[in-house]
Write a protein that holds these residues in place. Structure first.
Motif, PDB file in Angstrom:
ATOM      1  N   LEU A  18       0.814  -1.214   0.000  1.00 23.39           N
ATOM      2  CA  LEU A  18       0.000   0.000   0.000  1.00 23.39           C
ATOM      3  C   LEU A  18       0.845   1.261   0.000  1.00 23.39           C
ATOM      4  CD1 LEU A  18      -2.837  -0.832   2.571  1.00 23.39           C
ATOM      5  CD2 LEU A  18      -2.941  -0.913   0.076  1.00 23.39           C
ATOM      6  N   GLY A  19       2.032   1.187   0.565  1.00 20.89           N
ATOM      7  CA  GLY A  19       2.877   2.366   0.723  1.00 20.89           C
ATOM      8  C   GLY A  19       2.635   2.996   2.078  1.00 20.89           C
ATOM      9  N   PHE A  20       3.548   3.859   2.479  1.00 26.85           N
ATOM     10  CA  PHE A  20       3.478   4.466   3.805  1.00 26.85           C
ATOM     11  C   PHE A  20       2.202   5.268   4.048  1.00 26.85           C
ATOM     12  CE2 PHE A  20       4.239   7.919   6.774  1.00 26.85           C
ATOM     13  CZ  PHE A  20       4.676   7.226   7.888  1.00 26.85           C
ATOM     14  N   PRO A  21       1.811   6.190   3.150  1.00 23.95           N
ATOM     15  CA  PRO A  21       0.631   7.019   3.452  1.00 23.95           C
ATOM     16  C   PRO A  21      -0.660   6.211   3.603  1.00 23.95           C
ATOM     17  CG  PRO A  21       1.902   7.994   1.660  1.00 23.95           C
ATOM     18  CD  PRO A  21       2.473   6.638   1.912  1.00 23.95           C
ATOM     19  N   LEU A  22      -0.924   5.296   2.670  1.00 16.50           N
ATOM     20  CA  LEU A  22      -2.167   4.512   2.739  1.00 16.50           C
ATOM     21  C   LEU A  22      -2.146   3.506   3.885  1.00 16.50           C
ATOM     22  CD1 LEU A  22      -3.080   3.795  -0.983  1.00 16.50           C
ATOM     23  CD2 LEU A  22      -4.200   5.334   0.612  1.00 16.50           C
ATOM     24  N   ALA A  23      -1.010   2.853   4.097  1.00 14.95           N
ATOM     25  CA  ALA A  23      -0.918   1.885   5.191  1.00 14.95           C
ATOM     26  C   ALA A  23      -1.082   2.579   6.544  1.00 14.95           C
ATOM     27  CB  ALA A  23       0.411   1.135   5.132  1.00 14.95           C
ATOM     28  N   THR A  24      -0.510   3.769   6.676  1.00 10.86           N
ATOM     29  CA  THR A  24      -0.648   4.529   7.923  1.00 10.86           C
ATOM     30  C   THR A  24      -2.089   4.950   8.145  1.00 10.86           C
ATOM     31  OG1 THR A  24       1.619   5.301   7.735  1.00 10.86           O
ATOM     32  CG2 THR A  24       0.176   6.554   9.180  1.00 10.86           C
ATOM     33  N   ALA A  25      -2.759   5.413   7.101  1.00  6.36           N
ATOM     34  CA  ALA A  25      -4.171   5.793   7.220  1.00  6.36           C
ATOM     35  C   ALA A  25      -5.028   4.579   7.558  1.00  6.36           C
ATOM     36  CB  ALA A  25      -4.652   6.444   5.927  1.00  6.36           C
ATOM     37  N   ALA A  26      -4.740   3.438   6.927  1.00 11.47           N
ATOM     38  CA  ALA A  26      -5.509   2.220   7.197  1.00 11.47           C
ATOM     39  C   ALA A  26      -5.273   1.707   8.618  1.00 11.47           C
ATOM     40  CB  ALA A  26      -5.151   1.139   6.179  1.00 11.47           C
ATOM     41  N   MET A  27      -4.082   1.874   9.135  1.00 11.02           N
ATOM     42  CA  MET A  27      -3.789   1.449  10.497  1.00 11.02           C
ATOM     43  C   MET A  27      -4.404   2.396  11.516  1.00 11.02           C
ATOM     44  SD  MET A  27      -1.399   2.064  13.298  1.00 11.02           S
ATOM     45  CE  MET A  27      -0.320   3.154  12.474  1.00 11.02           C
ATOM     46  N   SER A  77       2.159   5.866  -5.894  1.00 14.61           N
ATOM     47  CA  SER A  77       3.421   6.261  -6.516  1.00 14.61           C
ATOM     48  C   SER A  77       3.207   7.211  -7.684  1.00 14.61           C
ATOM     49  CB  SER A  77       4.205   5.030  -6.962  1.00 14.61           C
ATOM     50  OG  SER A  77       3.448   4.298  -7.904  1.00 14.61           O
ATOM     51  N   PHE A  78       2.088   7.090  -8.389  1.00 12.14           N
ATOM     52  CA  PHE A  78       1.838   7.988  -9.514  1.00 12.14           C
ATOM     53  C   PHE A  78       1.509   9.403  -9.052  1.00 12.14           C
ATOM     54  CE2 PHE A  78      -2.184   6.162  -8.302  1.00 12.14           C
ATOM     55  CZ  PHE A  78      -3.093   7.210  -8.399  1.00 12.14           C
ATOM     56  N   VAL A  79       1.003   9.564  -7.813  1.00  4.46           N
ATOM     57  CA  VAL A  79       0.658  10.893  -7.283  1.00  4.46           C
ATOM     58  C   VAL A  79       1.841  11.521  -6.565  1.00  4.46           C
ATOM     59  CG1 VAL A  79      -0.838  12.138  -5.668  1.00  4.46           C
ATOM     60  CG2 VAL A  79      -1.766  10.272  -7.023  1.00  4.46           C
ATOM     61  N   LEU A  80       2.526  10.732  -5.755  1.00  3.23           N
ATOM     62  CA  LEU A  80       3.586  11.258  -4.895  1.00  3.23           C
ATOM     63  C   LEU A  80       4.971  11.180  -5.539  1.00  3.23           C
ATOM     64  CD1 LEU A  80       2.387   9.733  -1.513  1.00  3.23           C
ATOM     65  CD2 LEU A  80       2.140  12.091  -2.270  1.00  3.23           C
TER      66      LEU A  80
END
Length: 148
Positions: free
Chosen positions: A89-98, A142-145
């Motif tokens: 998921l990557g750091f931003p999405l995984a952090t939000a999901a957690m 990755s396409f956004v950031l």
């Protein structure tokens, strides 16, 4: 009294983490912060929290009920899922999901927990990746950031 025992344990664990992190070095210096900065930051925060638990005034009741164990279990499962999904998921999405189940375990509504998780994921990503130059996976974003 058990809060003070937990505080002392956190203080000792923080000191142990700080001592262990002193030898963390990278064979090739590719980041300006280096590998010891994050463990030292966590150790300092743990020691501060432990010191607060030891020194705070008032009754030190530590009452664990059935719903507390449910919340603790939910938070533990969320952290393990975070570790499993971090690269994908990557750091931003995984952090939000957690942050969603952990925030709800601490009494937040799902809207508050989701909003806090999204803000925390993006701000921490920008802090570490852009300001501190620590490489973090972007995963699905990755396409956004402009990710790695």
């Amino acid at each position: 009294m058990s809060d003070r025992i937990l505080g002392a344990a956190c203080l000792v664990a923080g000191a142990g983490m700080a001592w262990a992190a002193q030898d963390y070095t990278a064979p090739i210096s590719y980041e300006p912060v280096g590998p010891r900065a994050f463990p030292l930051l966590l150790a300092a925060l743990m020691a501060l929290a432990g010191s607060w638990l030891i020194a705070r005034p008032g009754p030190q009741a530590f009452d664990l009920r059935r719903e507390h164990f449910k919340s603790i279990g939910l938070a533990v499962v969320a952290v393990f899922a975070y570790a499993a999904l971090f690269e994908t998921l990557g750091f931003p999405l995984a952090t939000a999901a957690m942050a969603l189940p952990v925030g709800m375990a601490f009494g937040g509504s799902w809207k508050q927990s989701l909003a806090g998780g999204v803000v925390m994921g993006l701000l921490l990503y920008l802090l570490f990746d852009k300001l501190l130059d620590v490489v973090l996976p972007t995963g699905l974003l990755s396409f956004v950031l402009g990710g790695r």
